[in-house]
Motif scaffolding. Structure first.
Motif, PDB file in Angstrom:
ATOM      1  N   VAL A 170       0.851  -1.180   0.000  1.00 54.41           N
ATOM      2  CA  VAL A 170       0.000   0.000   0.000  1.00 54.41           C
ATOM      3  C   VAL A 170       0.889   1.234   0.000  1.00 54.41           C
ATOM      4  O   VAL A 170       2.045   1.189   0.400  1.00 54.41           O
ATOM      5  N   GLU A 171       0.318   2.320  -0.479  1.00 49.86           N
ATOM      6  CA  GLU A 171       0.982   3.616  -0.446  1.00 49.86           C
ATOM      7  C   GLU A 171       0.098   4.569   0.342  1.00 49.86           C
ATOM      8  O   GLU A 171      -1.130   4.442   0.306  1.00 49.86           O
ATOM      9  N   VAL A 172       0.710   5.499   1.037  1.00 48.42           N
ATOM     10  CA  VAL A 172      -0.034   6.497   1.799  1.00 48.42           C
ATOM     11  C   VAL A 172       0.448   7.886   1.406  1.00 48.42           C
ATOM     12  O   VAL A 172       1.581   8.067   0.963  1.00 48.42           O
ATOM     13  N   ALA A 173      -0.449   8.857   1.564  1.00 46.95           N
ATOM     14  CA  ALA A 173      -0.107  10.252   1.277  1.00 46.95           C
ATOM     15  C   ALA A 173      -0.948  11.155   2.157  1.00 46.95           C
ATOM     16  O   ALA A 173      -2.100  10.834   2.477  1.00 46.95           O
ATOM     17  N   ASP A 174      -0.362  12.274   2.540  1.00 46.29           N
ATOM     18  CA  ASP A 174      -1.155  13.311   3.197  1.00 46.29           C
ATOM     19  C   ASP A 174      -2.112  13.881   2.169  1.00 46.29           C
ATOM     20  O   ASP A 174      -1.756  14.025   0.991  1.00 46.29           O
ATOM     21  N   ILE A 175      -3.326  14.182   2.597  1.00 43.46           N
ATOM     22  CA  ILE A 175      -4.279  14.844   1.713  1.00 43.46           C
ATOM     23  C   ILE A 175      -4.033  16.346   1.853  1.00 43.46           C
ATOM     24  O   ILE A 175      -4.171  16.897   2.944  1.00 43.46           O
ATOM     25  N   PRO A 176      -3.625  17.000   0.764  1.00 45.74           N
ATOM     26  CA  PRO A 176      -3.286  18.418   0.832  1.00 45.74           C
ATOM     27  C   PRO A 176      -4.419  19.268   1.422  1.00 45.74           C
ATOM     28  O   PRO A 176      -5.573  19.155   1.014  1.00 45.74           O
ATOM     29  N   GLY A 177      -4.063  20.071   2.427  1.00 46.44           N
ATOM     30  CA  GLY A 177      -5.013  21.002   3.009  1.00 46.44           C
ATOM     31  C   GLY A 177      -5.958  20.422   4.044  1.00 46.44           C
ATOM     32  O   GLY A 177      -6.799  21.142   4.581  1.00 46.44           O
ATOM     33  N   ALA A 186      -8.573   5.062  -0.595  1.00 45.02           N
ATOM     34  CA  ALA A 186      -9.384   5.211   0.619  1.00 45.02           C
ATOM     35  C   ALA A 186      -8.860   6.437   1.350  1.00 45.02           C
ATOM     36  O   ALA A 186      -7.670   6.764   1.266  1.00 45.02           O
ATOM     37  N   ARG A 187      -9.723   7.115   2.067  1.00 48.22           N
ATOM     38  CA  ARG A 187      -9.329   8.339   2.765  1.00 48.22           C
ATOM     39  C   ARG A 187      -9.854   8.314   4.186  1.00 48.22           C
ATOM     40  O   ARG A 187     -11.012   7.973   4.413  1.00 48.22           O
ATOM     41  N   VAL A 188      -8.983   8.646   5.130  1.00 46.99           N
ATOM     42  CA  VAL A 188      -9.345   8.624   6.542  1.00 46.99           C
ATOM     43  C   VAL A 188      -8.723   9.820   7.253  1.00 46.99           C
ATOM     44  O   VAL A 188      -7.720  10.370   6.806  1.00 46.99           O
ATOM     45  N   SER A 189      -9.309  10.176   8.377  1.00 39.95           N
ATOM     46  CA  SER A 189      -8.751  11.266   9.179  1.00 39.95           C
ATOM     47  C   SER A 189      -7.412  10.835   9.764  1.00 39.95           C
ATOM     48  O   SER A 189      -7.134   9.637   9.902  1.00 39.95           O
ATOM     49  N   ARG A 190      -6.588  11.803  10.126  1.00 42.39           N
ATOM     50  CA  ARG A 190      -5.316  11.483  10.780  1.00 42.39           C
ATOM     51  C   ARG A 190      -5.549  10.738  12.090  1.00 42.39           C
ATOM     52  O   ARG A 190      -4.789   9.844  12.439  1.00 42.39           O
ATOM     53  N   THR A 191      -6.615  11.116  12.787  1.00 39.47           N
ATOM     54  CA  THR A 191      -6.942  10.460  14.055  1.00 39.47           C
ATOM     55  C   THR A 191      -7.229   8.977  13.826  1.00 39.47           C
ATOM     56  O   THR A 191      -6.714   8.111  14.547  1.00 39.47           O
ATOM     57  N   ALA A 192      -8.032   8.669  12.822  1.00 39.77           N
ATOM     58  CA  ALA A 192      -8.357   7.276  12.516  1.00 39.77           C
ATOM     59  C   ALA A 192      -7.108   6.512  12.070  1.00 39.77           C
ATOM     60  O   ALA A 192      -6.894   5.365  12.474  1.00 39.77           O
ATOM     61  N   TRP A 193      -6.269   7.131  11.252  1.00 39.59           N
ATOM     62  CA  TRP A 193      -5.052   6.476  10.761  1.00 39.59           C
ATOM     63  C   TRP A 193      -4.113   6.182  11.932  1.00 39.59           C
ATOM     64  O   TRP A 193      -3.547   5.095  12.033  1.00 39.59           O
ATOM     65  N   SER A 194      -3.956   7.143  12.829  1.00 33.90           N
ATOM     66  CA  SER A 194      -3.092   6.947  14.002  1.00 33.90           C
ATOM     67  C   SER A 194      -3.609   5.813  14.880  1.00 33.90           C
ATOM     68  O   SER A 194      -2.823   5.000  15.387  1.00 33.90           O
ATOM     69  N   ALA A 195      -4.917   5.738  15.061  1.00 31.12           N
ATOM     70  CA  ALA A 195      -5.508   4.663  15.860  1.00 31.12           C
ATOM     71  C   ALA A 195      -5.271   3.305  15.193  1.00 31.12           C
ATOM     72  O   ALA A 195      -4.959   2.314  15.869  1.00 31.12           O
TER      73      ALA A 195
END
Length: 78
Positions: free
Chosen positions: A30-37, A54-63
């Protein structure tokens, strides 16, 4: 606009995709990227980059990452 709609409306054209150093020999990963803005992360299949990420909040990704690191996620029984 809802948070989810905002995540999926974001343009990922200039996103800086990162691939795990644990990528297997056949490069399947898998690849990950910050969503700009936005305080969010996009996740995609490195072999099928034409499929929407797929897109998730930073909080969800950290969890999620914390659960993986803690061994809280186990493979499903087959």
């Amino acid at each position: 606009m809802s948070e989810l709609a905002e995540l999926y409306a974001a343009d990922l054209t200039g996103a800086g995709w990162l691939k795990s150093s644990y990528t297997s020999g056949d490069r399947a990963c898998v690849e990950v990227a910050d969503i700009p803005g936005l305080p969010a992360i996009a996740v995609r299949d490195s072999k099928n980059t034409d499929i929407p990420a797929a897109r998730v909040s930073r909080t969800a990704w950290s969890a999620f990452l914390a659960a993986v690191a803690d061994g809280a996620l186990t493979p499903a029984a087959r």
